[in-house]
Motif scaffolding. Structure first.
Motif, PDB file in Angstrom:
ATOM      1  N   GLU A  24      16.889 -44.981   8.601  1.00  0.00           N
ATOM      2  CA  GLU A  24      17.710 -43.790   8.842  1.00  0.00           C
ATOM      3  C   GLU A  24      16.932 -42.543   8.430  1.00  0.00           C
ATOM      4  O   GLU A  24      16.392 -42.479   7.316  1.00  0.00           O
ATOM      5  N   SER A  25      16.916 -41.567   9.329  1.00  0.00           N
ATOM      6  CA  SER A  25      16.268 -40.294   9.006  1.00  0.00           C
ATOM      7  C   SER A  25      17.138 -39.565   7.978  1.00  0.00           C
ATOM      8  O   SER A  25      18.272 -39.972   7.703  1.00  0.00           O
ATOM      9  N   THR A  26      16.615 -38.470   7.431  1.00  0.00           N
ATOM     10  CA  THR A  26      17.319 -37.789   6.339  1.00  0.00           C
ATOM     11  C   THR A  26      18.743 -37.387   6.750  1.00  0.00           C
ATOM     12  O   THR A  26      19.679 -37.541   5.970  1.00  0.00           O
ATOM     13  N   GLY A  27      18.902 -36.912   7.989  1.00  0.00           N
ATOM     14  CA  GLY A  27      20.226 -36.507   8.455  1.00  0.00           C
ATOM     15  C   GLY A  27      21.176 -37.695   8.568  1.00  0.00           C
ATOM     16  O   GLY A  27      22.349 -37.612   8.177  1.00  0.00           O
ATOM     17  N   THR A  28      20.678 -38.803   9.073  1.00  0.00           N
ATOM     18  CA  THR A  28      21.547 -39.972   9.273  1.00  0.00           C
ATOM     19  C   THR A  28      21.938 -40.619   7.947  1.00  0.00           C
ATOM     20  O   THR A  28      23.099 -40.990   7.751  1.00  0.00           O
ATOM     21  N   ILE A  29      21.008 -40.733   7.024  1.00  0.00           N
ATOM     22  CA  ILE A  29      21.355 -41.381   5.743  1.00  0.00           C
ATOM     23  C   ILE A  29      22.365 -40.511   4.975  1.00  0.00           C
ATOM     24  O   ILE A  29      23.231 -41.023   4.268  1.00  0.00           O
ATOM     25  N   ALA A 134       5.806 -50.654  14.292  1.00  0.00           N
ATOM     26  CA  ALA A 134       6.393 -49.318  14.406  1.00  0.00           C
ATOM     27  C   ALA A 134       7.636 -49.370  15.283  1.00  0.00           C
ATOM     28  O   ALA A 134       7.918 -50.401  15.916  1.00  0.00           O
ATOM     29  N   LYS A 135       8.373 -48.275  15.289  1.00  0.00           N
ATOM     30  CA  LYS A 135       9.579 -48.214  16.106  1.00  0.00           C
ATOM     31  C   LYS A 135       9.757 -46.839  16.722  1.00  0.00           C
ATOM     32  O   LYS A 135       9.498 -45.822  16.079  1.00  0.00           O
ATOM     33  N   TRP A 136      10.183 -46.841  17.978  1.00  0.00           N
ATOM     34  CA  TRP A 136      10.499 -45.595  18.707  1.00  0.00           C
ATOM     35  C   TRP A 136      11.773 -45.862  19.472  1.00  0.00           C
ATOM     36  O   TRP A 136      11.867 -46.838  20.212  1.00  0.00           O
ATOM     37  N   LEU A 259      19.797 -54.046  18.664  1.00  0.00           N
ATOM     38  CA  LEU A 259      20.410 -53.079  17.754  1.00  0.00           C
ATOM     39  C   LEU A 259      21.912 -53.356  17.773  1.00  0.00           C
ATOM     40  O   LEU A 259      22.416 -53.998  18.706  1.00  0.00           O
ATOM     41  N   SER A 260      22.653 -52.888  16.772  1.00  0.00           N
ATOM     42  CA  SER A 260      24.097 -53.165  16.779  1.00  0.00           C
ATOM     43  C   SER A 260      24.882 -52.030  17.435  1.00  0.00           C
ATOM     44  O   SER A 260      25.974 -52.278  17.974  1.00  0.00           O
ATOM     45  N   GLY A 261      24.374 -50.815  17.370  1.00  0.00           N
ATOM     46  CA  GLY A 261      24.883 -49.719  18.205  1.00  0.00           C
ATOM     47  C   GLY A 261      26.352 -49.357  18.074  1.00  0.00           C
ATOM     48  O   GLY A 261      26.932 -48.858  19.040  1.00  0.00           O
ATOM     49  N   GLY A 262      26.968 -49.608  16.929  1.00  0.00           N
ATOM     50  CA  GLY A 262      28.374 -49.246  16.765  1.00  0.00           C
ATOM     51  C   GLY A 262      29.327 -50.425  16.850  1.00  0.00           C
ATOM     52  O   GLY A 262      30.543 -50.268  16.717  1.00  0.00           O
TER      53      GLY A 262
HETATM   54  C1  5MM Z   1      18.918 -47.242  11.036  1.00  0.00           C
HETATM   55  O1  5MM Z   1      19.107 -46.211  11.994  1.00  0.00           O
HETATM   56  C2  5MM Z   1      17.974 -45.945  12.810  1.00  0.00           C
HETATM   57  C3  5MM Z   1      17.514 -44.553  12.720  1.00  0.00           C
HETATM   58  O2  5MM Z   1      18.443 -43.647  13.253  1.00  0.00           O
HETATM   59  P1  5MM Z   1      18.167 -42.053  13.236  1.00  0.00           P
HETATM   60  O3  5MM Z   1      16.839 -41.794  13.859  1.00  0.00           O
HETATM   61  O4  5MM Z   1      19.313 -41.525  14.047  1.00  0.00           O
HETATM   62  O5  5MM Z   1      18.221 -41.610  11.827  1.00  0.00           O
HETATM   63  C4  5MM Z   1      18.295 -46.389  14.247  1.00  0.00           C
HETATM   64  O6  5MM Z   1      17.269 -46.083  15.147  1.00  0.00           O
HETATM   65  C5  5MM Z   1      18.473 -47.863  14.201  1.00  0.00           C
HETATM   66  O7  5MM Z   1      17.255 -48.483  13.879  1.00  0.00           O
HETATM   67  C6  5MM Z   1      18.949 -48.451  15.512  1.00  0.00           C
HETATM   68  O8  5MM Z   1      19.807 -47.590  16.196  1.00  0.00           O
HETATM   69  C7  5MM Z   1      19.678 -49.731  15.207  1.00  0.00           C
HETATM   70  O9  5MM Z   1      20.675 -49.468  14.270  1.00  0.00           O
HETATM   71  P2  5MM Z   1      22.165 -49.928  14.547  1.00  0.00           P
HETATM   72  O10 5MM Z   1      22.942 -49.305  13.421  1.00  0.00           O
HETATM   73  O11 5MM Z   1      22.532 -49.413  15.910  1.00  0.00           O
HETATM   74  O12 5MM Z   1      22.110 -51.444  14.493  1.00  0.00           O
END
Ligand code: 5MM
Length: 336
Positions: A24-29, A134-136, A259-262
């Protein structure tokens, strides 16, 4: 320390193990910590990530963890780098390299992921800090008109350029095209969009000469929009998701980690389990963020006294998803 692309990819494709997304980026965490009324500071983020990475037996179910850049440079309370704590357990650290979303000009009010500038130089540092993959993440809004052609093709091009740069730096790219759950679209619309997105992504990967044997695909599941009045069943989700993946993803790809996506934690586990009830051409596992962390974060609530319980909850969610990655999950009492 594991260094060649093949070993890294094989490590991430182990059957019955998955990836924890903790990038999670700073805003998301901050948003996540708001839910437990905890201030997000460099040290509270570090404490939380240390709790995750030192959860007992995590290594039995998790083969990789995706970190945010700040975390890759942080040390645990005893001074050990957090990335070393993972390596020492046989869990590979990965790094989120995208720099988030910006408006996509001339699109239908859509967004595009940025972060390619300077990426080769950044990788030199990340590699020294211990990152091995890495991840994008690319995101696609869904409604009757979106995603637009511009959104699909520019996101695919960026994902492929990122993946090529990552492999060139000696790391395995997680390629993450996320078709968003937000909206009132139904399962059929999600299926149609996901198929178009994945076809464009694999076409771009081929053009950029990305070695498919050395990537991890991290897609969203084919699922009804969260505001769709007609929610598809778990069986329908599993069936549609596997159908699209079989059409679009070559068997050279070693592993697909959703990803779980909600989705709720239990839904994410159930869907994965149902898909693994059949023979598939790739390993099919998880790279969940929220679906693994939410119950753990809630139990911790920012209080050190709750650490042990929070860690047990995280390990248990990972264990259940590891079972689902083999089609061996038997359900559980809770339904959320
Ligand atoms: C953990 O959240 C990841 C980073 O999100 P931001 O860039 O918005 O801060 C996000 O990319 C995450 O890795 C994927 O969406 C999978 O997470 P979920 O919660 O959807 O399983």
């Amino acid at each position: 320390m594991m260094s060649d692309l093949n070993s890294i990819a094989q490590h991430l494709a182990q059957r019955g193990k998955g990836i924890l997304a903790a990038d999670e980026s700073t805003g998301t965490i901050k948003k996540r910590f708001d839910t437990i009324k905890l201030e997000s500071t460099e040290s509270s983020r570090r404490d939380y990530r240390e709790i995750l990475f030192t959860a007992p037996n995590l290594k039995d179910y998790v083969c990789g963890v995706i970190l945010f850049e700040e975390t890759l440079g942080q040390n645990a309370a005893d001074g050990t780098p957090l990335s070393e704590i993972l390596h020492n357990q046989g869990i590979l650290p990965g790094i989120k390299v995208d720099k988030g979303l910006i408006p996509l000009v001339n699109s239908k009010d859509e967004k595009i992921t940025q972060g390619l500038d300077g990426l080769p130089e950044r990788f030199e540092k990340y590699y020294k800090q211990g990152a091995r993959f890495a991840k994008w993440r690319a995101v696609y809004d869904v409604d009757a008109k979106r995603p637009s052609m511009i959104a699909i093709h520019s996101a695919a091009e960026n994902l492929a350029r990122y993946a090529a740069i990552t492999q060139n730096a000696g790391m395995v790219p997680i390629v993450e095209p996320e078709v968003l759950i937000n909206g009132s679209h139904d399962l059929a619309r999600c299926e149609e969009v996901t198929e178009r997105v994945l076809r464009a992504v694999f076409r771009a990967l081929a053009i950029h000469k990305v070695t498919l044997e050395h990537i991890v695909l991290k897609p969203s599941m084919v699922i009804s929009g969260d505001n769709c009045p007609n929610q598809a069943s778990a069986e329908e989700v599993a069936e549609a998701t596997v159908r699209v993946l079989k059409r679009c993803v070559p068997s050279a790809v070693p592993t697909i980690n959703f990803l779980s996506g909600g989705q709720t934690p239990v839904q994410a586990t159930e869907h994965l389990n149902l898909m693994n009830k059949q023979q598939l051409p790739w390993n099919l596992s998880f790279s969940y963020g929220r679906a693994l962390q939410e119950p753990c974060l809630k139990a911790w609530a920012g209080n050190a006294a709750n650490t042990k319980e929070a860690q047990e909850i995280l390990t248990e969610r990972c264990r259940l998803n590891a079972l689902a990655a083999k089609g061996e999950y038997q359900g559980e009492e809770t339904t959320v």
